[in-house]
Design an enzyme around this catalytic site. Structure first.
Site, mmCIF file in Angstrom:
data_model
loop_
_atom_site.group_PDB
_atom_site.id
_atom_site.type_symbol
_atom_site.label_atom_id
_atom_site.label_comp_id
_atom_site.label_asym_id
_atom_site.label_seq_id
_atom_site.Cartn_x
_atom_site.Cartn_y
_atom_site.Cartn_z
ATOM 1 N N ASP A 1 -33.307 42.324 -14.940
ATOM 2 C CA ASP A 1 -34.692 42.696 -15.262
ATOM 3 C C ASP A 1 -34.682 43.901 -16.209
ATOM 4 O OD1 ASP A 1 -35.675 44.831 -12.457
ATOM 5 O OD2 ASP A 1 -33.684 44.405 -13.250
ATOM 6 N N ASP B 1 -29.899 47.639 -16.725
ATOM 7 C CA ASP B 1 -29.574 46.222 -16.923
ATOM 8 C C ASP B 1 -29.004 46.004 -18.324
ATOM 9 O OD1 ASP B 1 -32.219 46.514 -15.251
ATOM 10 O OD2 ASP B 1 -31.307 44.633 -14.571
ATOM 11 N N THR C 1 -28.782 41.804 -11.027
ATOM 12 C CA THR C 1 -29.028 43.246 -11.100
ATOM 13 C C THR C 1 -30.521 43.558 -11.035
ATOM 14 O OG1 THR C 1 -29.112 43.268 -13.523
ATOM 15 C CG2 THR C 1 -26.945 43.593 -12.487
ATOM 16 N N ASN D 1 -34.630 46.664 -5.838
ATOM 17 C CA ASN D 1 -34.323 45.240 -6.042
ATOM 18 C C ASN D 1 -34.522 44.429 -4.763
ATOM 19 O OD1 ASN D 1 -33.679 45.622 -8.727
ATOM 20 N ND2 ASN D 1 -31.479 45.789 -8.358
ATOM 21 N N HIS E 1 -27.038 52.168 -12.449
ATOM 22 C CA HIS E 1 -26.790 51.252 -11.331
ATOM 23 C C HIS E 1 -26.118 49.934 -11.759
ATOM 24 C CE1 HIS E 1 -29.891 53.664 -9.153
ATOM 25 N NE2 HIS E 1 -30.611 53.519 -10.254
ATOM 26 N N ASP E 2 -26.726 49.244 -12.709
ATOM 27 C CA ASP E 2 -26.441 47.818 -12.891
ATOM 28 C C ASP E 2 -25.094 47.448 -13.499
ATOM 29 O OD1 ASP E 2 -29.943 47.029 -13.519
ATOM 30 O OD2 ASP E 2 -28.820 47.270 -11.656
#
Ligand code: RIB
Ligand code: CA
Length: 309
Positions: A10, A15, A123, A165, A238-239
């Protein structure tokens, strides 16, 4: 060893970095990108996936996915990623059309046609992944691994106990964790170790390419909103971490633990309940990330931007 993956995302600043890392590293064959609403509306995150591919000169098939979670209505996170869901720098227009197949159909086609088992790397909210698993039980045997960013061994970020998420589609996460497919979870407890510090941004700028400069401008926007919303001036990336774990599992330390999704709690819906001490007696179903080799991770990120530049 090359691993064939499909990245379900997303985009979203982090991402975007997951897409670039997956596209750049020789250990990964990025078969396709699928999109799901989350950091922004489905249209926005899909348009962003197209623009990221244009920016990096990629021609990977993109399948547009789910707008709404399995239960309930979509919710976006514009406060973190901006009105476009990828604010901070001008991006090129798409250079190719979306796949005529939607996300689930594209995942099914790519998995069915792959000569080797495929790894799914979600993700964002896991709606597409859950819908694919429910619609295509005949293809489960060709999914060797699901490595997702989501949840947390500790606390949440969107509610006190839920990470975004999972919070956005807890029913989908429940389907994935009950699938019986080898699953790895990268939660906030690890992703908050991957902080895009000024030193990291300087390493990227030193690459002296247009791509690196654009990435740094985007990450500076991400840093500003993370500082404003969470008081974190260095944003967690994060992703890309589950992508890095597919490239080399040695990048992080994991433990096989029982993980359940809270679906009903008024205050805890969307929480990943990680049974660290085996108290519940439930089956250990998820390889949970507990630590990260931060230097190795950032070397992978900087090298990916260098190689795509
Ligand atoms: O909670 C972090 C997750 O939510 C990341 O995947 C970020 O992109 C957002 O989707
Ligand atoms: Ca995301």
């Amino acid at each position: 060893m090359t691993t064939s993956i499909i990245l379900d995302c997303d985009p979203g600043h982090d991402d975007m970095m997951a897409i670039l890392l997956a596209a750049a590293h020789p250990n990964i064959d990025l078969l396709g990108i699928t999109t799901v609403s989350g950091n922004g509306s489905l249209d926005k995150v899909t348009y962003n996936a197209q623009r990221i591919c244009a920016l990096a000169g990629l021609t990977i098939p993109i399948g547009k996915g789910a707008n709404d979670p399995l239960a309930g209505k979509a919710s976006a996170a514009p406060t973190i990623h901006g009105a476009s869901a990828l604010d901070g720098a001008p991006l090129p227009e798409p250079t190719y059309d979306l796949s005529e197949l939607n996300a689930v159909e594209l995942i099914a086609k790519l998995v069915a046609e792959s000569p080797v088992p495929v790894t799914l790397v979600p993700t964002g909210p896991m709606t597409n992944i859950a819908q694919f698993l429910m619609a295509h039980p005949e293809l489960h045997s060709k999914i060797e691994h699901i490595a997702f960013m989501g949840g947390s061994v500790t606390r949440g970020n969107w509610t006190p106990y839920a990470e975004f998420n999972i919070w956005a589609d807890p029913e989908a996460a429940d389907v994935v964790l009950r699938s019986g497919i080898r699953t790895t979870m990268v939660g906030l407890n690890v992703s908050h170790m991957a902080l895009a510090t000024p030193e990291v941004l300087d390493r990227l700028l030193a690459l002296d390419t247009d791509l690196a400069r654009t990435v740094v401008d985007l990450l500076k926007f991400f840093a500003h909103t993370y500082d404003t919303v969470f008081g974190m001036p260095d944003p967690p990336l994060h992703d890309p971490i589950p992508v890095a774990a597919v490239i080399d599992p040695a990048v992080m330390t994991t433990a096989l633990l029982p993980v359940s999704i809270e679906l009903n709690g008024d205050l805890t819906r969307g929480a990943t309940v990680v049974d660290v001490h085996g108290i519940t007696g439930r089956d250990a179903n998820v390889h949970v990330a507990l630590d990260l080799d931060v230097d190795y991770f950032w070397n992978l990120i900087v090298d990916s931007i260098r190689d795509l530049g």
